[in-house]
Design a protein around this motif. Sequence first.
Motif, mmCIF file in Angstrom:
data_model
loop_
_atom_site.group_PDB
_atom_site.id
_atom_site.type_symbol
_atom_site.label_atom_id
_atom_site.label_comp_id
_atom_site.label_asym_id
_atom_site.label_seq_id
_atom_site.Cartn_x
_atom_site.Cartn_y
_atom_site.Cartn_z
ATOM 1 N N ARG A 2 -94.379 -1.791 -31.057
ATOM 2 C CA ARG A 2 -94.047 -2.820 -30.066
ATOM 3 C C ARG A 2 -93.511 -2.216 -28.797
ATOM 4 O O ARG A 2 -92.355 -2.436 -28.410
ATOM 5 C CB ARG A 2 -93.052 -3.805 -30.659
ATOM 6 N N SER A 61 -98.588 -10.280 -31.189
ATOM 7 C CA SER A 61 -97.198 -9.888 -30.918
ATOM 8 C C SER A 61 -96.879 -9.927 -29.425
ATOM 9 O O SER A 61 -95.924 -9.316 -28.984
ATOM 10 C CB SER A 61 -96.936 -8.475 -31.462
ATOM 11 N N ARG A 62 -97.677 -10.657 -28.650
ATOM 12 C CA ARG A 62 -97.435 -10.729 -27.200
ATOM 13 C C ARG A 62 -96.143 -11.489 -26.906
ATOM 14 O O ARG A 62 -95.770 -12.421 -27.635
ATOM 15 C CB ARG A 62 -98.617 -11.395 -26.498
ATOM 16 N N PRO A 63 -95.440 -11.114 -25.833
ATOM 17 C CA PRO A 63 -94.202 -11.821 -25.484
ATOM 18 C C PRO A 63 -94.491 -13.035 -24.624
ATOM 19 O O PRO A 63 -95.548 -13.136 -23.999
ATOM 20 C CB PRO A 63 -93.436 -10.774 -24.682
ATOM 21 N N ASP A 64 -93.551 -13.989 -24.614
ATOM 22 C CA ASP A 64 -93.649 -15.054 -23.620
ATOM 23 C C ASP A 64 -92.635 -14.778 -22.512
ATOM 24 O O ASP A 64 -91.808 -13.866 -22.596
ATOM 25 C CB ASP A 64 -93.425 -16.436 -24.251
ATOM 26 N N GLU A 116 -88.829 -14.619 -23.351
ATOM 27 C CA GLU A 116 -88.410 -13.429 -24.073
ATOM 28 C C GLU A 116 -88.344 -12.222 -23.141
ATOM 29 O O GLU A 116 -87.489 -11.355 -23.285
ATOM 30 C CB GLU A 116 -89.375 -13.151 -25.229
ATOM 31 N N LEU A 117 -89.244 -12.167 -22.159
ATOM 32 C CA LEU A 117 -89.198 -11.066 -21.205
ATOM 33 C C LEU A 117 -87.926 -11.116 -20.380
ATOM 34 O O LEU A 117 -87.326 -10.085 -20.058
ATOM 35 C CB LEU A 117 -90.427 -11.112 -20.297
ATOM 36 N N GLU A 166 -85.207 -9.758 -22.399
ATOM 37 C CA GLU A 166 -85.324 -8.316 -22.533
ATOM 38 C C GLU A 166 -84.760 -7.612 -21.315
ATOM 39 O O GLU A 166 -84.161 -6.543 -21.414
ATOM 40 C CB GLU A 166 -86.802 -7.946 -22.740
ATOM 41 N N ASN A 169 -86.006 -7.655 -28.224
ATOM 42 C CA ASN A 169 -87.379 -7.199 -28.385
ATOM 43 C C ASN A 169 -88.300 -8.385 -28.159
ATOM 44 O O ASN A 169 -88.357 -9.298 -28.977
ATOM 45 C CB ASN A 169 -87.592 -6.627 -29.780
ATOM 46 N N PRO A 170 -89.034 -8.418 -27.041
ATOM 47 C CA PRO A 170 -89.856 -9.591 -26.735
ATOM 48 C C PRO A 170 -91.141 -9.664 -27.543
ATOM 49 O O PRO A 170 -91.810 -10.686 -27.552
ATOM 50 C CB PRO A 170 -90.167 -9.402 -25.249
ATOM 51 N N TYR A 171 -91.496 -8.590 -28.234
ATOM 52 C CA TYR A 171 -92.786 -8.536 -28.915
ATOM 53 C C TYR A 171 -92.665 -9.043 -30.349
ATOM 54 O O TYR A 171 -92.667 -8.287 -31.308
ATOM 55 C CB TYR A 171 -93.349 -7.119 -28.864
#
Length: 670
Positions: A6, A208-211, A214-215, A218, A225-227
């Motif tokens: 990740r 496992s992509r972030p939205d 979540e970024l 981070e 962990n955004p992933y």
Amino acid sequence: MKPNVRYWLAIALLWIVSTSKAQYVYDYKRTGDIYFEAKDYYSAAQYYNKALGTFKIKPGQILPYTVELRGKESGKLKDYEAVIYRLAESYRNYYDYGNAEKYYEQVVGFNNSALFPLARFWYGVSLRANGNYSAALEQFTRFKQEYTKIDDFSTRTNLEIACCEFAIAESNRMPAYTISKLSGDINAGGANYAPAMLAKDLLLYTSSRPDSSELEKEKKSKKANPYINNLFIARGKGADFHNSQAVNIPEAKGMDQGVATVSPDGNTLYLTRWTAKNGVKAAAIYTSTRKAGGWDEPKPMGPNVNVEGYSAMQPFVTADGKYLLFASNRPGGMGKNDLWYCPLDKGLVGPAKNMGTNINTRDEEQAPFYDSEKKALIFSTDGRIGLGGLDFFVVEGDFSKWEAPRNLGIPLNSPKDDVYYSPVDNEHPLSGGYISSDRESVCCLEVFAIKKISKTINGLVLDCENDMPLTGAKITLLDTILQRVLQQVVLDETGRYHFEVEPLKHYKIMAEKENYFSKAIYANTDGLTKVDSLMNPNTCLKHFEIGKPIILKDIYYDFDKATLRSQSLIVLDTVVSIMLDNPNLIIEMSAHTDSKGKDAYNMKLSQKRAQSCVDYLISRGISADRMIAKGYGETRPIAPNEMPNGKDNPDGRQLNRRTEFKVLRVTQLN
């Protein structure tokens, strides 16, 4: 499920005691060791690379060594070798086999089996993962010769050698599928895997992509962990899908979720939820019920599926709704994760049963898919002979008995991990679909579309009497091993049939029509490894009428005897074929004489001759219950025995000395 990498670059350095902080800034090896022990292999590799620049080791100092000094190095020399080895280990553990191969090659060059006894094994694994099977085979063979312990590595080496030999042979075969990585936004960022078609143009998958939220977290906290893995859907077809959106399902704090299947009625979602600590995953299967606009809060399944202290994952529900299949390391298995199944009855889940040693090995079995109509299970394993990593296998059978699994070969399988098969639709489950593979990635699984290359058997069926196409005949393709119907067609006015088949298999093709003798055609498809289609010789079916005799030409007996001559057996073998291909026929075998001799004698001779024919058919495996022997003597001539002027008619007598058979009735088979 393959662990996800990740984006380790985003992970902050471990906090070090403040009094030692300055020392660790410059002690790259020790910092790398800390990351290595914490299983943060990406960060470990970065610091081991930096550490290599601090050594002042000349090539002559490390190569060669005398045997007496092997394993007794000290100081910088020992540290240097250790850094090279741990750098190779770090690259391998986050699946960067290209760099791993480079550094394992150096370690093997140290010739230091005392300090690094497994270096050559892992060098072989890296070569194999990079598709260099010949070089990998050489390293595994040498490792087998040099490694004296009896353990999992010595056992695995035998399998790795077999895999390399299989892969080298496989490279000469024609691939059965085409494969292409999905375009659009499905393979964007992180790992993307476990595809499943929900509708004609709707693909469910795990990513496992972030939205964006979540970024933002981070950015504010290095610990975030955004992933995180979650379920997504995308619209499209073939290899092109767009507009990926997260599935509207509640998320669990601190947990990943995905790898899902939907019940046949579309109202129940079975999904995996998991956490990972120090590289060890704890997973369980949950269910969620459809509600307006989304899904309700997932609930863990009971102890028949989830066993406390063990993992259950990768659920699949069969299209008929009768079984739940999943992977688990629960007690009672063969090794690591095994495949299990539970019967389903109106939402109630029965006890889990292991799918047995025909499928499970001491290694990994994952991601089951079962086609209830074709009775074929597709799954992934690294415990059988294949191309390396997790390979797709297919096994035919049902939940009471399984045949031997067969590797699906290239390009479905690669030197790396290939897992999560899902068909385009349930009508043609083995003709094409989607898989996940990390063949084109250092870190992560991606989604690929596959399409079966059509391999066909073709043929023409005619009427034996007029050589015209036999419209309306039923042609059936059968598996000669399982004795199971695979495909069936009714001929149109062209009289032609074609079936999609697999290379290197044996098939039986039955041609049938009412009031015609059925005929079996046997074909093997070895030739389809080099071409896309095979043409069977033309086949004709012979018409019959109940009670109407059919003359068998060229049936000869010894003079004045009932003994069949050898050339007669060739003709009778055609009757054997008819009886074998038409097990519902009851026939009469009859013999006739001309008018020479006494009536009683001719009747007796003809009866013996008819019985000789029946006895031969019995010797060839035809049941006596299906035949009647009947001698008619001279009572049924078909030509004059004498000319109108009273002279003898040799041609007429020859026609009358004949053997016939006729269909008495057609029975119903059970």
